[in-house]
Design an enzyme around this catalytic site. Structure first.
Site, PDB file in Angstrom:
ATOM      1  N   PRO A 166     -93.675  78.720   3.364  1.00 27.52           N
ATOM      2  CA  PRO A 166     -92.489  78.237   4.078  1.00 27.52           C
ATOM      3  C   PRO A 166     -92.697  76.799   4.562  1.00 27.52           C
ATOM      4  O   PRO A 166     -93.722  76.498   5.170  1.00 27.52           O
ATOM      5  CB  PRO A 166     -92.371  79.204   5.268  1.00 27.52           C
ATOM      6  CG  PRO A 166     -93.723  79.837   5.409  1.00 27.52           C
ATOM      7  CD  PRO A 166     -94.312  79.856   4.033  1.00 27.52           C
ATOM      8  N   ASN A 180     -97.933  80.052  14.115  1.00 30.10           N
ATOM      9  CA  ASN A 180     -97.847  78.595  14.319  1.00 30.10           C
ATOM     10  C   ASN A 180     -97.358  78.139  15.687  1.00 30.10           C
ATOM     11  O   ASN A 180     -96.973  76.986  15.850  1.00 30.10           O
ATOM     12  CB  ASN A 180     -96.981  77.966  13.215  1.00 30.10           C
ATOM     13  CG  ASN A 180     -97.613  78.109  11.845  1.00 30.10           C
ATOM     14  OD1 ASN A 180     -98.730  78.599  11.737  1.00 30.10           O
ATOM     15  ND2 ASN A 180     -96.918  77.707  10.801  1.00 30.10           N
ATOM     16  N   TYR A 238     -94.677  79.398  17.491  1.00 27.88           N
ATOM     17  CA  TYR A 238     -93.260  79.622  17.794  1.00 27.88           C
ATOM     18  C   TYR A 238     -93.095  80.917  18.616  1.00 27.88           C
ATOM     19  O   TYR A 238     -94.083  81.529  19.008  1.00 27.88           O
ATOM     20  CB  TYR A 238     -92.447  79.569  16.488  1.00 27.88           C
ATOM     21  CG  TYR A 238     -92.495  78.162  15.912  1.00 27.88           C
ATOM     22  CD1 TYR A 238     -91.782  77.128  16.512  1.00 27.88           C
ATOM     23  CD2 TYR A 238     -93.335  77.839  14.852  1.00 27.88           C
ATOM     24  CE1 TYR A 238     -91.865  75.818  16.048  1.00 27.88           C
ATOM     25  CE2 TYR A 238     -93.430  76.523  14.376  1.00 27.88           C
ATOM     26  CZ  TYR A 238     -92.691  75.527  14.979  1.00 27.88           C
ATOM     27  OH  TYR A 238     -92.787  74.226  14.528  1.00 27.88           O
ATOM     28  N   ARG A 298    -105.506  73.593   9.048  1.00 29.30           N
ATOM     29  CA  ARG A 298    -106.904  73.824   8.700  1.00 29.30           C
ATOM     30  C   ARG A 298    -106.995  74.542   7.352  1.00 29.30           C
ATOM     31  O   ARG A 298    -106.060  75.196   6.919  1.00 29.30           O
ATOM     32  CB  ARG A 298    -107.591  74.717   9.752  1.00 29.30           C
ATOM     33  CG  ARG A 298    -107.770  74.065  11.120  1.00 29.30           C
ATOM     34  CD  ARG A 298    -108.908  73.052  11.077  1.00 29.30           C
ATOM     35  NE  ARG A 298    -109.150  72.431  12.371  1.00 29.30           N
ATOM     36  CZ  ARG A 298    -108.568  71.311  12.810  1.00 29.30           C
ATOM     37  NH1 ARG A 298    -107.662  70.705  12.054  1.00 29.30           N
ATOM     38  NH2 ARG A 298    -108.875  70.796  13.990  1.00 29.30           N
ATOM     39  N   ARG A 339     -98.529  72.133   0.845  1.00 28.99           N
ATOM     40  CA  ARG A 339     -98.587  70.735   0.396  1.00 28.99           C
ATOM     41  C   ARG A 339     -98.869  70.620  -1.103  1.00 28.99           C
ATOM     42  O   ARG A 339     -98.319  69.740  -1.772  1.00 28.99           O
ATOM     43  CB  ARG A 339     -99.637  69.983   1.218  1.00 28.99           C
ATOM     44  CG  ARG A 339     -99.213  69.810   2.684  1.00 28.99           C
ATOM     45  CD  ARG A 339    -100.393  69.520   3.575  1.00 28.99           C
ATOM     46  NE  ARG A 339    -101.387  70.580   3.467  1.00 28.99           N
ATOM     47  CZ  ARG A 339    -102.657  70.469   3.780  1.00 28.99           C
ATOM     48  NH1 ARG A 339    -103.107  69.330   4.250  1.00 28.99           N
ATOM     49  NH2 ARG A 339    -103.488  71.494   3.637  1.00 28.99           N
TER      50      ARG A 339
HETATM   51  C1  FMN Z   1     -93.574  69.940   5.704  1.00 28.54           C
HETATM   52  C2  FMN Z   1     -94.112  71.251   6.170  1.00 28.54           C
HETATM   53  C3  FMN Z   1     -93.254  72.120   6.822  1.00 28.54           C
HETATM   54  C4  FMN Z   1     -93.715  73.384   7.264  1.00 28.54           C
HETATM   55  N1  FMN Z   1     -92.814  74.269   7.812  1.00 28.54           N
HETATM   56  C5  FMN Z   1     -93.203  75.554   8.060  1.00 28.54           C
HETATM   57  C6  FMN Z   1     -92.246  76.540   8.396  1.00 28.54           C
HETATM   58  O1  FMN Z   1     -91.032  76.300   8.467  1.00 28.54           O
HETATM   59  N2  FMN Z   1     -92.697  77.803   8.629  1.00 28.54           N
HETATM   60  C7  FMN Z   1     -94.041  78.124   8.552  1.00 28.54           C
HETATM   61  O2  FMN Z   1     -94.403  79.282   8.775  1.00 28.54           O
HETATM   62  N3  FMN Z   1     -94.960  77.193   8.194  1.00 28.54           N
HETATM   63  C8  FMN Z   1     -94.574  75.932   7.918  1.00 28.54           C
HETATM   64  N4  FMN Z   1     -95.500  75.017   7.471  1.00 28.54           N
HETATM   65  C9  FMN Z   1     -96.904  75.428   7.266  1.00 28.54           C
HETATM   66  C10 FMN Z   1     -97.136  75.808   5.798  1.00 28.54           C
HETATM   67  O3  FMN Z   1     -96.406  76.971   5.452  1.00 28.54           O
HETATM   68  C11 FMN Z   1     -98.628  76.061   5.523  1.00 28.54           C
HETATM   69  O4  FMN Z   1     -99.074  77.109   6.342  1.00 28.54           O
HETATM   70  C12 FMN Z   1     -99.503  74.840   5.763  1.00 28.54           C
HETATM   71  O5  FMN Z   1     -98.950  73.683   5.135  1.00 28.54           O
HETATM   72  C13 FMN Z   1    -100.914  75.061   5.203  1.00 28.54           C
HETATM   73  O6  FMN Z   1    -100.837  75.356   3.814  1.00 28.54           O
HETATM   74  P1  FMN Z   1    -101.241  74.263   2.689  1.00 28.54           P
HETATM   75  O7  FMN Z   1    -102.676  73.901   2.937  1.00 28.54           O
HETATM   76  O8  FMN Z   1    -101.030  74.952   1.389  1.00 28.54           O
HETATM   77  O9  FMN Z   1    -100.331  73.074   2.881  1.00 28.54           O
HETATM   78  C14 FMN Z   1     -95.071  73.739   7.062  1.00 28.54           C
HETATM   79  C15 FMN Z   1     -95.922  72.839   6.423  1.00 28.54           C
HETATM   80  C16 FMN Z   1     -95.465  71.624   5.958  1.00 28.54           C
HETATM   81  C17 FMN Z   1     -96.420  70.708   5.230  1.00 28.54           C
END
Ligand code: FMN
Length: 367
Positions: free
Chosen positions: A24, A180, A182, A272, A326
């Site tokens: 998400p 996170n 919320y 992380r 990402r």
């Molecule tokens: C631009 C952006 C927006 C995000 N928005 C949400 C969100 O709406 N809900 C959520 O649970 N996590 C959100 N996250 C966290 C991501 O879901 C994910 O947990 C975090 O980026 C780590 O994963 P990755 O290493 O694959 O990027 C967001 C992350 C990014 C980069």
């Protein structure tokens, strides 16, 4: 390529062609009233076209009271929201992927709302850190009002209504945002929840709101519709928090949510790498513990575009699926690249700065 993430899997009644999910990600690109746009349909369909078996939406607000977190966040609470999501789910389904709506109540971490200028949370305590400029915020957070029992009941009802709306909009399931920092995580976390009633105190009480939401949503949508929940120790405004009771707290949290009727657990890793937030004493991991304790499918998250780590997590039984944030922005076709043995592009933070919206990404793509 023979990567273990490219095998099929079942997620609470949903059969998926691979174990790769889009995490998400808030993109603050809906209309000011929270209606998804045609550009959002293209954006989400792009991940499905790129081979992701599962697409989870950005956090979507659940009521017109205190749930909205950012201006231009999409909602799932009004008929016009449902109408706006229909073409999005249709576009994703047309490309062969399954789509789940993440239902989010921002609580004290709301930095922009169409409906309210004040915020609400478990206790009247100013959140740590500062608002996030990439989602349109700035400065310190306001002090939220302490939610009454009526406020809590209204928030639960918001999740129920938006889950029903998600089904009407063509989603294949919902994911309750309990991670996170919320609202549901604010109740779960000892330092943001100082309540003296049955929602505060020991971990059994602090997990109560999250489990009530899962149970109420499950009761509304029936046994066939997927109801996952996302949890995390770290938060957007605190990358160091760990559940104070460690594995003991984790067992209580996972068990209660499974008993409430969750069909999967999604363990997020905000800010992380997975191994940093998942590591427990004795070489165990939080995600493997979640699987053991509940028998439910578990989604792991955090730098899973590191394909070697991704392979280990699946092959060694730490999780059933992987969600990619990402890495998916940099490579919407990551599963196709993985299958072809092609290199991945590195994530460029400029895609999200100064704003994490789709207009900024368009500008970035033009170079
Ligand atoms: C631009 C952006 C927006 C995000 N928005 C949400 C969100 O709406 N809900 C959520 O649970 N996590 C959100 N996250 C966290 C991501 O879901 C994910 O947990 C975090 O980026 C780590 O994963 P990755 O290493 O694959 O990027 C967001 C992350 C990014 C980069």
């Amino acid at each position: 390529m023979n990567h273990p993430a490219l095998t099929s899997v079942e997620l609470g009644g949903l059969r998926l062609p691979n174990r790769l999910a889009v995490a998400p990600m808030t993109r603050v690109s809906a209309t000011p009233e929270g209606v998804p746009t045609p550009e959002m349909a293209d954006y989400y369909a792009g991940f499905a076209r790129g081979g992701f078996g599962l697409v989870i939406t950005e956090g979507t607000y659940t009521d017109t009271v205190f749930s909205q977190g950012y201006f231009n966040q999409p909602g799932l609470t009004l008929p016009e929201h449902v109408a706006g999501w229909r073409p999005v789910t249709a576009a994703v389904h047309a490309e062969g992927a399954t789509m789940i709506a993440q239902l989010m109540h921002a609580g004290a971490l709301s930095q922009g709302s169409h409906y309210r200028s004040n915020t609400a949370g478990p206790s009247a305590l100013r959140p740590g850190g500062v608002q996030m400029p990439e989602y349109g915020g700035g400065g310190t957070w306001p002090v939220p009002k302490e939610m009454t029992e009526e406020d809590i009941a209204e928030a639960v009802q918001g999740f129920v209504t938006s889950a029903k709306n998600a089904r009407a909009a063509g989603f294949d399931g919902v994911e309750i945002h309990g991670a996170n920092g919320y609202l549901l995580d604010q109740f779960l976390t000892d330092y943001t929840n100082q309540r003296a009633d049955g929602y505060g105190g020991p971990i059994d009480n602090r997990v109560r709101l999250a489990s009530e939401v899962v149970a109420a949503v499950r009761a509304e949508v029936g046994p066939e519709f997927g109801v996952g929940i996302r949890l995390s120790q770290t938060k957007v405004n605190d990358f160091t928090y760990r559940w104070p009771g460690g594995a003991k707290d984790a067992e209580i949290i996972f068990t209660r949510l499974a008993e409430a009727g969750a069909t999967y657990l999604h363990v997020a890793s905000e800010g992380r790498d997975w191994i940093e937030t998942a590591r427990l004493d004795g070489g165990r991991t939080l995600t493997a513990l979640a699987r053991e304790v509940t028998g439910l499918p578990v989604i792991a998250n955090g730098n899973m575009h590191n394909l070697e780590q991704a392979s280990r997590v699946i092959a060694e039984g730490h999780a059933d699926l992987l969600s990619i944030g990402r890495g998916a922005l940099a490579n919407p076709d990551l599963p196709r690249r993985l299958a072809a043995g092609a290199e991945l592009d590195a994530f460029d933070p400029a895609i999200l700065h100064p704003m994490a919206n789709l207009a900024n990404a368009r500008q970035w793509a033009r170079g």
